[in-house]
Design an enzyme around this catalytic site. Structure first.
Site, PDB file in Angstrom:
ATOM      1  CG  ASP A  30      -2.068   0.990   1.073  1.00  0.00           C
ATOM      2  OD1 ASP A  30      -3.222   0.542   0.950  1.00  0.00           O
ATOM      3  OD2 ASP A  30      -1.800   2.223   1.075  1.00  0.00           O
ATOM      4  CB  ILE A  31       0.836   4.262  -2.144  1.00  0.00           C
ATOM      5  CG1 ILE A  31       1.931   5.175  -2.655  1.00  0.00           C
ATOM      6  CG2 ILE A  31      -0.442   5.039  -1.851  1.00  0.00           C
ATOM      7  CD1 ILE A  31       1.664   5.738  -4.044  1.00  0.00           C
ATOM      8  CG  ASN A  86     -12.266  -0.805   3.822  1.00  0.00           C
ATOM      9  OD1 ASN A  86     -12.695  -1.170   4.907  1.00  0.00           O
ATOM     10  ND2 ASN A  86     -11.070  -0.271   3.678  1.00  0.00           N
ATOM     11  N   GLY A  92     -16.539   2.363   3.356  1.00  0.00           N
ATOM     12  CA  GLY A  92     -15.454   3.336   3.186  1.00  0.00           C
ATOM     13  C   GLY A  92     -14.497   2.979   2.070  1.00  0.00           C
ATOM     14  CD  GLN A  93     -14.664  -0.789  -2.875  1.00  0.00           C
ATOM     15  OE1 GLN A  93     -15.835  -1.090  -2.630  1.00  0.00           O
ATOM     16  NE2 GLN A  93     -13.968  -1.340  -3.845  1.00  0.00           N
ATOM     17  CG  HIS A  99      -8.486  -3.004  -2.402  1.00  0.00           C
ATOM     18  ND1 HIS A  99      -9.408  -2.283  -3.141  1.00  0.00           N
ATOM     19  CD2 HIS A  99      -8.370  -2.356  -1.223  1.00  0.00           C
ATOM     20  CE1 HIS A  99      -9.815  -1.235  -2.430  1.00  0.00           C
ATOM     21  NE2 HIS A  99      -9.207  -1.265  -1.253  1.00  0.00           N
ATOM     22  CG  HIS A 101      -6.813  -2.909   3.064  1.00  0.00           C
ATOM     23  ND1 HIS A 101      -6.028  -1.794   2.899  1.00  0.00           N
ATOM     24  CD2 HIS A 101      -8.021  -2.600   2.520  1.00  0.00           C
ATOM     25  CE1 HIS A 101      -6.730  -0.845   2.287  1.00  0.00           C
ATOM     26  NE2 HIS A 101      -7.939  -1.306   2.043  1.00  0.00           N
TER      27      HIS A 101
HETATM   28  P1  5GP Z   1      -9.829   1.401   0.297  1.00  0.00           P
HETATM   29  O1  5GP Z   1     -10.158   2.577   1.184  1.00  0.00           O
HETATM   30  O2  5GP Z   1     -10.441   1.522  -1.058  1.00  0.00           O
HETATM   31  O3  5GP Z   1     -10.128   0.079   0.963  1.00  0.00           O
HETATM   32  O4  5GP Z   1      -8.265   1.396   0.162  1.00  0.00           O
HETATM   33  C1  5GP Z   1      -7.556   1.824  -0.964  1.00  0.00           C
HETATM   34  C2  5GP Z   1      -6.090   1.725  -0.625  1.00  0.00           C
HETATM   35  O5  5GP Z   1      -5.362   1.879  -1.808  1.00  0.00           O
HETATM   36  C3  5GP Z   1      -5.594   2.800   0.356  1.00  0.00           C
HETATM   37  O6  5GP Z   1      -5.038   2.162   1.503  1.00  0.00           O
HETATM   38  C4  5GP Z   1      -4.563   3.574  -0.449  1.00  0.00           C
HETATM   39  O7  5GP Z   1      -3.446   3.969   0.323  1.00  0.00           O
HETATM   40  C5  5GP Z   1      -4.185   2.578  -1.533  1.00  0.00           C
HETATM   41  N1  5GP Z   1      -3.769   3.205  -2.777  1.00  0.00           N
HETATM   42  C6  5GP Z   1      -4.429   4.167  -3.469  1.00  0.00           C
HETATM   43  N2  5GP Z   1      -3.755   4.498  -4.585  1.00  0.00           N
HETATM   44  C7  5GP Z   1      -2.652   3.709  -4.608  1.00  0.00           C
HETATM   45  C8  5GP Z   1      -1.559   3.595  -5.537  1.00  0.00           C
HETATM   46  O8  5GP Z   1      -1.471   4.276  -6.568  1.00  0.00           O
HETATM   47  N3  5GP Z   1      -0.590   2.689  -5.239  1.00  0.00           N
HETATM   48  C9  5GP Z   1      -0.661   1.914  -4.102  1.00  0.00           C
HETATM   49  N4  5GP Z   1       0.357   1.054  -3.895  1.00  0.00           N
HETATM   50  N5  5GP Z   1      -1.675   1.992  -3.218  1.00  0.00           N
HETATM   51  C10 5GP Z   1      -2.658   2.888  -3.472  1.00  0.00           C
END
Ligand code: 5GP
Ligand code: ZN
Length: 115
Positions: A30-31, A86, A92-93, A99, A101
Site C-alpha cells: 500500500d502506498i 472495505n 469506506g471503499q 482488494h 488489505h
Molecule cells: P480502500 O479505502 O479503497 O479500501 O483502500 C484503498 C487503498 O489503496 C488505500 O489504503 C490507499 O493507500 C491505496 N492506494 C491508493 N492508490 C494507490 C496507488 O497508486 N498505489 C498503491 N500502492 N496503493 C494505493
C-alpha cells in the site's frame, strides 16, 4: 476499466512495489501504509467490489484469501495479520477495484473500525 487506478497498476502504467504476481492476482505494498506490513491483494481483472463479485469469482476470491497468510509471513508478519475488505460507501471503499488489505507487523495492531 481504463481509468481505474488498480487496473492501471496491473497494466504497468503506474508503478507499484510488487510482492506477488500470477496470471490472475497481483499483490503490492500500500502506498500509504498504516502498519509495518500493509499489502493489497487484487484480482488482475476488474471487479469493483465484493458486492459485484459473482459465484464464478469464488475460486479467485478463495485463492486471494489463501495467499494472505503466505504474503504476510513473507513480509515479516510472522505471528498473524489482519485482513480487511472495505466494500462500498458504508465500508469506506475508496478504490473501486476489489482488494484485500493485509495488515501486520511484529506486535498486535490497534483495534480499529477502518483499517
Ligand atoms: P480502500 O479505502 O479503497 O479500501 O483502500 C484503498 C487503498 O489503496 C488505500 O489504503 C490507499 O493507500 C491505496 N492506494 C491508493 N492508490 C494507490 C496507488 O497508486 N498505489 C498503491 N500502492 N496503493 C494505493
Ligand atoms: Zn480496476
Amino acid at each position: 476499466m481504463s481509468d481505474c487506478i488498480f487496473c492501471r497498476i496491473v497494466r504497468g502504467e503506474i508503478p507499484c512495489s510488487k510482492v506477488y504476481e500470477d496470471e490472475e492476482i497481483l499483490a503490492f505494498k500500500d502506498i500509504h501504509p498504516l502498519a509495518p506490513v500493509h499489502l493489497l491483494i487484487i484480482p488482475k481483472r476488474h471487479i469493483a467490489s465484493l458486492a459485484t463479485a459473482t459465484p464464478e469469482d469464488s475460486p479467485l476470491l478463495g485463492r486471494m484469501l489463501e495467499l494472505a497468510p503466505r504474503l504476510a509471513v513473507q513480509a515479516g508478519s510472522t505471528d498473524g495479520f489482519r485482513s480487511i475488505v472495505n466494500t462500498g460507501n458504508v465500508g469506506g471503499q475508496e478504490v473501486h477495484h476489489l482488494h484485500i488489505h493485509v495488515l501486520g507487523g511484529d506486535k498486535p495492531l490497534p483495534v480499529m473500525l477502518k483499517y
